[in-house]
Design an enzyme around this catalytic site. Sequence first.
Site, PDB file in Angstrom:
ATOM      1  N   ASN A 186       0.850  -1.191   0.000  1.00  0.00           N
ATOM      2  CA  ASN A 186       0.000   0.000   0.000  1.00  0.00           C
ATOM      3  C   ASN A 186       0.887   1.243   0.000  1.00  0.00           C
ATOM      4  O   ASN A 186       2.114   1.131  -0.019  1.00  0.00           O
ATOM      5  CB  ASN A 186      -0.947  -0.024   1.212  1.00  0.00           C
ATOM      6  CG  ASN A 186      -0.162  -0.121   2.510  1.00  0.00           C
ATOM      7  OD1 ASN A 186       0.599   0.768   2.854  1.00  0.00           O
ATOM      8  ND2 ASN A 186      -0.321  -1.244   3.224  1.00  0.00           N
ATOM      9  N   LYS A 221     -10.935  -4.681  19.300  1.00  0.00           N
ATOM     10  CA  LYS A 221      -9.518  -5.032  19.479  1.00  0.00           C
ATOM     11  C   LYS A 221      -8.998  -4.664  20.879  1.00  0.00           C
ATOM     12  O   LYS A 221      -7.792  -4.712  21.131  1.00  0.00           O
ATOM     13  CB  LYS A 221      -8.667  -4.375  18.394  1.00  0.00           C
ATOM     14  CG  LYS A 221      -9.074  -4.806  16.972  1.00  0.00           C
ATOM     15  CD  LYS A 221      -8.116  -4.312  15.917  1.00  0.00           C
ATOM     16  CE  LYS A 221      -8.678  -4.553  14.522  1.00  0.00           C
ATOM     17  NZ  LYS A 221      -7.668  -4.572  13.473  1.00  0.00           N
ATOM     18  N   LYS A 226     -13.387  -0.773  15.843  1.00  0.00           N
ATOM     19  CA  LYS A 226     -12.032  -1.340  15.988  1.00  0.00           C
ATOM     20  C   LYS A 226     -11.527  -1.155  17.425  1.00  0.00           C
ATOM     21  O   LYS A 226     -10.906  -2.054  17.994  1.00  0.00           O
ATOM     22  CB  LYS A 226     -11.057  -0.682  14.991  1.00  0.00           C
ATOM     23  CG  LYS A 226     -11.274  -1.169  13.569  1.00  0.00           C
ATOM     24  CD  LYS A 226     -10.371  -0.496  12.543  1.00  0.00           C
ATOM     25  CE  LYS A 226     -10.754  -0.978  11.140  1.00  0.00           C
ATOM     26  NZ  LYS A 226     -10.171  -0.211  10.060  1.00  0.00           N
ATOM     27  N   ASP A 258      -4.028  -6.779   5.067  1.00  0.00           N
ATOM     28  CA  ASP A 258      -4.979  -7.718   5.673  1.00  0.00           C
ATOM     29  C   ASP A 258      -4.869  -9.103   5.045  1.00  0.00           C
ATOM     30  O   ASP A 258      -5.174 -10.103   5.675  1.00  0.00           O
ATOM     31  CB  ASP A 258      -6.410  -7.189   5.497  1.00  0.00           C
ATOM     32  CG  ASP A 258      -6.676  -6.001   6.419  1.00  0.00           C
ATOM     33  OD1 ASP A 258      -6.217  -6.046   7.581  1.00  0.00           O
ATOM     34  OD2 ASP A 258      -7.312  -5.023   5.977  1.00  0.00           O
TER      35      ASP A 258
HETATM   36  O1  PMT Z   1       2.859   5.921   6.623  1.00  0.00           O
HETATM   37  P1  PMT Z   1       2.215   7.217   6.189  1.00  0.00           P
HETATM   38  O2  PMT Z   1       2.395   7.474   4.725  1.00  0.00           O
HETATM   39  O3  PMT Z   1       2.653   8.369   7.027  1.00  0.00           O
HETATM   40  O4  PMT Z   1       0.647   7.060   6.394  1.00  0.00           O
HETATM   41  C1  PMT Z   1       0.117   7.007   7.681  1.00  0.00           C
HETATM   42  C2  PMT Z   1      -1.039   5.990   7.771  1.00  0.00           C
HETATM   43  C3  PMT Z   1      -2.188   6.436   6.899  1.00  0.00           C
HETATM   44  C4  PMT Z   1      -0.553   4.600   7.320  1.00  0.00           C
HETATM   45  C5  PMT Z   1      -1.443   5.935   9.288  1.00  0.00           C
HETATM   46  O5  PMT Z   1      -1.846   7.212   9.704  1.00  0.00           O
HETATM   47  C6  PMT Z   1      -2.587   4.968   9.522  1.00  0.00           C
HETATM   48  O6  PMT Z   1      -3.754   5.288   9.401  1.00  0.00           O
HETATM   49  N1  PMT Z   1      -2.240   3.716   9.883  1.00  0.00           N
HETATM   50  C7  PMT Z   1      -3.148   2.584   9.997  1.00  0.00           C
HETATM   51  C8  PMT Z   1      -3.362   1.978   8.654  1.00  0.00           C
HETATM   52  C9  PMT Z   1      -4.239   0.734   8.691  1.00  0.00           C
HETATM   53  O7  PMT Z   1      -3.782  -0.308   8.344  1.00  0.00           O
HETATM   54  O8  PMT Z   1      -5.433   0.911   9.175  1.00  0.00           O
HETATM   55  P2  PMT Z   1      -6.558  -0.283   9.320  1.00  0.00           P
HETATM   56  O9  PMT Z   1      -7.787   0.456   9.657  1.00  0.00           O
HETATM   57  O10 PMT Z   1      -6.519  -1.137   8.116  1.00  0.00           O
HETATM   58  O11 PMT Z   1      -6.036  -1.113  10.552  1.00  0.00           O
HETATM   59  C10 PMT Z   1      -6.468  -0.833  11.876  1.00  0.00           C
HETATM   60  C11 PMT Z   1      -5.356  -1.100  12.847  1.00  0.00           C
HETATM   61  O12 PMT Z   1      -5.057  -2.497  12.871  1.00  0.00           O
HETATM   62  C12 PMT Z   1      -4.069  -0.388  12.554  1.00  0.00           C
HETATM   63  O13 PMT Z   1      -3.515   0.049  13.790  1.00  0.00           O
HETATM   64  C13 PMT Z   1      -3.194  -1.464  11.932  1.00  0.00           C
HETATM   65  O14 PMT Z   1      -1.798  -1.253  12.232  1.00  0.00           O
HETATM   66  C14 PMT Z   1      -3.711  -2.724  12.614  1.00  0.00           C
HETATM   67  N2  PMT Z   1      -3.626  -3.940  11.804  1.00  0.00           N
HETATM   68  C15 PMT Z   1      -4.295  -4.054  10.632  1.00  0.00           C
HETATM   69  C16 PMT Z   1      -4.255  -5.235   9.934  1.00  0.00           C
HETATM   70  C17 PMT Z   1      -3.521  -6.313  10.444  1.00  0.00           C
HETATM   71  N3  PMT Z   1      -3.462  -7.471   9.793  1.00  0.00           N
HETATM   72  N4  PMT Z   1      -2.866  -6.180  11.609  1.00  0.00           N
HETATM   73  C18 PMT Z   1      -2.904  -5.016  12.301  1.00  0.00           C
HETATM   74  O15 PMT Z   1      -2.298  -4.910  13.350  1.00  0.00           O
END
Ligand code: PMT
Length: 400
Positions: free
Chosen positions: A208, A340, A336, A277
């Site tokens: 991504n 979580k 979330k 994911d």
């Molecule tokens: O890196 P940059 O360019 O500065 O951009 C910053 C960002 C947009 C990446 C950051 O601000 C951000 O939003 N990070 C979370 C991105 C994300 O994966 O969001 P999510 O909504 O898909 O996941 C929710 C949470 O679960 C996140 O804390 C993620 O780290 C965690 N996760 C998700 C999937 C997975 N398999 N394991 C996880 O731990």
Amino acid sequence: MLKEKTIVLGVSGGIAAYKAVELLRLFVKAGAEVFVVMTKSACEFVTPLTFQTLSGNPVHTELFNLYQEREIGHISLADRADLVVVAPATANIIGKVAGGLADDLLSTTLMATKAPVLFVPAMNVNMYENPLYRANQEKLAGFGYHFLEPVTGYLACGWEGKGKMPEPSAVLEQALRLLSPQDLAGETLLVTAGPTREELDPVRYLSNYSSGKMGYAIARAAYQRGARVILVSGPAALPVPCGVELVKVVSAVQMRETVMDRLAEATVVIKSAAVADYRPAVRCGQKIKKGPAEQLDLALEKNPDILAELGERKMTQLLVGFAAETADLVENARKKLESKNLDLIVANDVSRSDAGFDVDTNAVRLLYRDGSSEELPLLSKSEVAWQLLDRIARLRKPTA
Ligand code: PMT
């Protein structure tokens, strides 16, 4: 970063004096008011005019002239300083201060100041290793003076070894740490950043647009505020923040392993990484060849949800997640937070062009466990990091 801060930059006479010019530029760029004090021998390497032009302030070189100058005669540089940085610091100036001597303007200022003092030694490797020098440095460190260790490399005197002045950017980082509130001292922050890459074949992967900027900004700010920081990062083209332990990973599975391995050390976990994911169900050993079919189906399997596992396994750690959303920001982020078992979630509206992935600014809403939330305005990622750490520091020490 250094707005409303006054730094006295002491320059003593070594070849690294030229690096003090760049350091001054960085201090000024960060918003500091800088007064430069040069020893007589420093003036042999760089002219006072260079420092005067860049600082916009008169450069002080003579103890007695200082008292004669009307405009600063009544102002003590030592009193004005929020921080005194001596860069480069020669064995001579360090020896003088350790011996309690004050026979020129710089040593007098150092003797008189109550501000923190950062010495950045730079000298010949044999001088640096000389027991007399070592004893002086240890003595001063024991009195609370700060030192930024020289780096190893080719020295101007022709020797190779430890004695080079670190890059000005590293000195700036130490200065920032000394001028920041140490409200995270004693904490160990485990921060994840960047994307993960899920290999498809030896030359292709799924990933991504995460640059790592958000997570690196958090790691940098946390170090400046006194924390020990372990930064677990997916592939990112960013410099390692000063003082931070960087552990590089590639895939979600590797990130999970590292995070779980290091969890016991952490008091706070911040998961800003954009973890994939799903990953390809099969990783081909050879490059996938183009075939006759118009369509190629890709089977994906679920990656471990690291944050969810942390929510189950956490003991006393404060657990902070991020939620990158393009719709129903608050609802999705709150789900979330609850599912979580998080203490705080940073809801990130990534549909905006000025927020989220691969930009320098971010717009977030912080959602707490007790149902409350607060919206932050559009800020630089560094400012978002500082605001987030303000909240985390308060959650960790509610009475402070
Ligand atoms: O890196 P940059 O360019 O500065 O951009 C910053 C960002 C947009 C990446 C950051 O601000 C951000 O939003 N990070 C979370 C991105 C994300 O994966 O969001 P999510 O909504 O898909 O996941 C929710 C949470 O679960 C996140 O804390 C993620 O780290 C965690 N996760 C998700 C999937 C997975 N398999 N394991 C996880 O731990």
